[in-house]
Design an enzyme around this catalytic site. Structure first.
Site, mmCIF file in Angstrom:
data_model
loop_
_atom_site.group_PDB
_atom_site.id
_atom_site.type_symbol
_atom_site.label_atom_id
_atom_site.label_comp_id
_atom_site.label_asym_id
_atom_site.label_seq_id
_atom_site.Cartn_x
_atom_site.Cartn_y
_atom_site.Cartn_z
ATOM 1 N N ASP A 196 0.831 -1.198 0.000
ATOM 2 C CA ASP A 196 0.000 0.000 0.000
ATOM 3 C C ASP A 196 0.870 1.255 0.000
ATOM 4 O O ASP A 196 1.725 1.423 0.867
ATOM 5 C CB ASP A 196 -0.864 0.006 1.263
ATOM 6 C CG ASP A 196 -1.747 1.231 1.322
ATOM 7 O OD1 ASP A 196 -2.855 1.183 0.752
ATOM 8 O OD2 ASP A 196 -1.327 2.251 1.913
ATOM 9 N N TYR A 204 2.596 10.025 -0.250
ATOM 10 C CA TYR A 204 3.700 9.528 0.585
ATOM 11 C C TYR A 204 5.066 9.827 -0.061
ATOM 12 O O TYR A 204 6.092 9.680 0.597
ATOM 13 C CB TYR A 204 3.618 8.012 0.818
ATOM 14 C CG TYR A 204 2.350 7.492 1.459
ATOM 15 C CD1 TYR A 204 1.446 8.344 2.084
ATOM 16 C CD2 TYR A 204 2.054 6.139 1.455
ATOM 17 C CE1 TYR A 204 0.279 7.851 2.663
ATOM 18 C CE2 TYR A 204 0.908 5.635 2.040
ATOM 19 C CZ TYR A 204 0.016 6.496 2.628
ATOM 20 O OH TYR A 204 -1.129 5.988 3.189
ATOM 21 N N LYS A 233 -2.935 5.913 -4.321
ATOM 22 C CA LYS A 233 -4.062 6.819 -4.059
ATOM 23 C C LYS A 233 -3.854 8.194 -4.692
ATOM 24 O O LYS A 233 -2.706 8.647 -4.829
ATOM 25 C CB LYS A 233 -4.232 7.008 -2.539
ATOM 26 C CG LYS A 233 -4.099 5.720 -1.744
ATOM 27 C CD LYS A 233 -4.338 5.880 -0.265
ATOM 28 C CE LYS A 233 -3.977 4.607 0.479
ATOM 29 N NZ LYS A 233 -2.571 4.499 0.889
ATOM 30 N N HIS A 281 -7.829 9.228 -1.835
ATOM 31 C CA HIS A 281 -7.135 9.141 -0.543
ATOM 32 C C HIS A 281 -7.925 9.818 0.577
ATOM 33 O O HIS A 281 -8.049 9.295 1.677
ATOM 34 C CB HIS A 281 -5.752 9.797 -0.683
ATOM 35 C CG HIS A 281 -4.771 9.413 0.372
ATOM 36 N ND1 HIS A 281 -3.422 9.534 0.210
ATOM 37 C CD2 HIS A 281 -4.944 8.909 1.612
ATOM 38 C CE1 HIS A 281 -2.806 9.113 1.304
ATOM 39 N NE2 HIS A 281 -3.715 8.743 2.175
#
Ligand code: A2P
Length: 323
Positions: free
Chosen positions: A45, A50, A79, A112
């Site tokens: 994931d 990120y 996402k 997200h």
């Protein structure tokens, strides 16, 4: 209680223990992903926000090599960043993820968060001078969802879903098409019983993020807000049950989630803990233990990832949590 190791999404198998990747530096992440692949993880994931998709992609591609069958073993999730929550930006964001991951397709693509930042090229987290976020208040969530659904037609994404949404938002989007998956914070202190019941009614599989209490995030927020975040792994009830099963507290927390019917994406950078976290299939918590763990719930007060680190975001009309 036997617990299936996979969710089945439209014929594809999504392992119910996945590997979380938030908040790790590139070098550390690449090593951790290699260790996770060795330990048997196949579900990974990440998220555009990120800023680690390229590092994850390098580690995955080293493992895949030239063998397309190995790619098929994997289930990769990423996402849309909060700045991409506009119909005209979804495809560009998606293509960026695909390119950075170095993959031909994504298994699951999620919205997200339901709120949005202004789109600032090269800056995924744009802030004002006072440190507050540049929030885009004009989000049309249904229009974003319709655009995300269209991505499936390209064949470059197999399933689409949502994350960090409340029940009303999920129902609103489900009226267009049901999300294939819902990813939310779930753990012993934030058990989300009503969201899990709603997802069950809608038949939407749930993935728990921060299943072990995301210590780095909790410490960071504690330093900023002075709020106390108890360490899940040190809760006496969890430690007592762990001792009774000769397991670690992390394994107890993960097993509770599995027996509650959800998937989980623990993250770790330590090879021993990485292995422990996926070794949760050969023991069972009994009814009393499940009841003791259920009693740890603090409801909304147990939530760690309340987005208070994005100053001003609670003003967005789609901010998902109780204000
Ligand atoms: P580390 O990377 O040193 O293992 P979450 O998955 O809820 O976000 O929590 C991640 C945090 O939990 C990280 O700080 C990670 O540290 C720690 N962690 C992960 N697995 C374990 C484990 N089996 N035992 C103790 N701490 C763990």
């Amino acid at each position: 209680m036997s617990v299936p190791e996979y969710f089945v999404l439209g014929g594809d198998r999504m392992p119910r223990i996945g590997f979380g990747t938030w908040q790790a530096s590139d070098e550390v992440l690449e090593k951790a992903v290699a260790a996770a692949l060795d330990a048997g993880y196949r579900h990974f994931d990440t998220a555009r926000a990120y800023e680690n998709e390229a590092a994850l992609g390098r580690a995955l591609n080293r493992w895949i090599g030239n063998d397309p069958a190995k790619r098929k073993e994997l289930f990769i999730v990423t996402k849309i960043p909060p700045g991409g929550n506009r119909p005209d930006l979804v495809e560009e964001c998606f293509n960026g993820s695909l390119k950075d991951l170095g993959l031909d397709y994504i298994d699951l693509y999620l919205i997200h968060v339901p709120f949005a930042f202004e789109y600032v090229p090269g800056d995924l987290h744009p802030t004002n001078h006072d440190g507050s976020m540049k929030v885009d208040l004009t989000t049309d969530l249904v229009a974003v969802w319709k655009t995300v659904l269209k991505l499936k037609e390209s064949g470059k994404v197999r399933h689409v879903g949502v994350s960090n949404m409340n029940e009303e938002q999920i129902l609103r989007l489900s009226a267009i098409e049901k999300p294939a998956c819902l990813q939310i914070e779930v753990h012993a202190l934030c058990q989300q019983s009503s969201m899990l019941a709603a997802a069950k009614r809608l038949d939407i599989p749930v993935v728990a993020y921060s299943p072990l209490g995301s210590k780095a995030l909790a410490d960071n927020l504690a330093a900023k807000t002075g709020r106390e975040y108890p360490s899940l792994l040190d809760l006496p009830v969890v430690k007592k049950i762990a001792a009774a099963h000769s397991r670690t507290p992390a394994q107890i927390l993960l097993r509770q989630l599995l027996q509650r019917g959800v998937a989980a994406i623990p993250k770790s950078t330590d090879p021993t803990r990485i292995k422990q976290n996926i070794s949760v299939w050969d023991f069972e918590l009994n009814e009393n233990e499940m009841a003791e763990l259920a009693a740890l719930d603090r409801g909304e007060n147990g939530r760690i990832c309340d987005f208070s680190f994005f100053v001003g975001v609670e003003k967005h009309p789609e901010f998902p949590f109780k204000k």
